[in-house]
Each structure stands twice: as C-alpha cells, then as structure tokens.
Design an enzyme around this catalytic site. Sequence first.
Site, PDB file in Angstrom:
ATOM      1  CG  HIS A  52     -54.163 -11.454 -68.094  1.00 47.63           C
ATOM      2  ND1 HIS A  52     -53.152 -10.287 -68.172  1.00 47.63           N
ATOM      3  CD2 HIS A  52     -53.823 -12.325 -67.382  1.00 47.63           C
ATOM      4  CE1 HIS A  52     -51.994 -11.103 -67.450  1.00 47.63           C
ATOM      5  NE2 HIS A  52     -52.375 -12.276 -67.228  1.00 47.63           N
ATOM      6  CD  GLU A  54     -56.379  -6.152 -69.043  1.00 44.61           C
ATOM      7  OE1 GLU A  54     -55.674  -5.450 -68.862  1.00 44.61           O
ATOM      8  OE2 GLU A  54     -56.307  -7.497 -68.687  1.00 44.61           O
ATOM      9  CB  CYS A  82     -49.437  -7.844 -69.128  1.00 46.86           C
ATOM     10  SG  CYS A  82     -50.582  -9.059 -69.988  1.00 46.86           S
ATOM     11  CB  CYS A  85     -53.832  -7.709 -72.263  1.00 48.93           C
ATOM     12  SG  CYS A  85     -54.068  -9.036 -70.868  1.00 48.93           S
TER      13      CYS A  85
END
Length: 153
Positions: A52, A54, A82, A85
């Site tokens: 992801h 992040e 999410c 993260c």
Amino acid sequence: MLEKKFIDLAIKEAEKALQKGEVPVGSVLVKDGKVIAKSHNQRISKNNALYHAEIVAIEKACKKLKSWRLDDCILYTTLEPCLMCAGAIMQARIKKVVFLAKDEKGGAIVSKYTVFDDKKLPFNVEYQYIHDERAEKLLKEFFKFLRNSKKSF
C-alpha cells in the site's frame, strides 16, 4: 501553504498509481517541513499485498532516516488508511496523518474503525481529514472503470 504542497504531491503519487493500473492512492511523509519519502500503491505491479502507498512510504522513510522511529513525521495520504496501514503508522510512531478521502468500506481512522482514538492502545497518532475532490474523483473513476470493464484484482 506547505500543507497544500504536500497534498498536491500525494495527489501526483495517486495519479502515478492510476497510470500503472493500481488503485490510485498516494502518500507523502514529511519531517521538519521536508519530504523524506513519497510513494503510491504498488500491490498489483509488485504482486505484494503489503505494498500500500503508506507502507511503501514508511519503508522508504525508515531507510532514509536509518531508523524505524518516525516520531516527528507527518503522513499525507489520499485515502483513509486501512487497518494494516494504521497499525504500521502506529508502530512507526508517526506523529500525524492527514488524509484526503474517507474509505467507508475499510478505513481504520474514522470510517469503519477508529484505532487512533482507541485509548487501550499505547500509541498516540493525531489525524486530520481534509476533503479533497481530486482524491475522491481519482478513486471513483478507477472503480467505475473496473466495474464497466468487469476486471478485478
């Protein structure tokens, strides 16, 4: 004025993800008013569920600062993080998260969960939601395209 600059950089990163056929999410990590890492989603292109925007930004920042602790950093990201993260953000001791679009299906900050407000956790992360039409538009157009082309990932 600096904040707008970092928000614009996060949007540019999301646009890079979109060009690669990734979910258009971009992140920028800032320390002392300077960008130390920027990234975008790479799950599809790298075949890795962890990539992801992040997470990739956190990894880059840790390498650059030669430390796993990102205490005085601010993360600007185009989509509400999410659970995975949010956990990485807490573990990295990131000071603050600024996000530009809510994630009603999987957001862990204000939408589905509120982990940064959970007083049972030992980590303190400030957060701010700044609605940005560009971030929402990128996401809506991407998922509309997927639905219309009947593609999945």
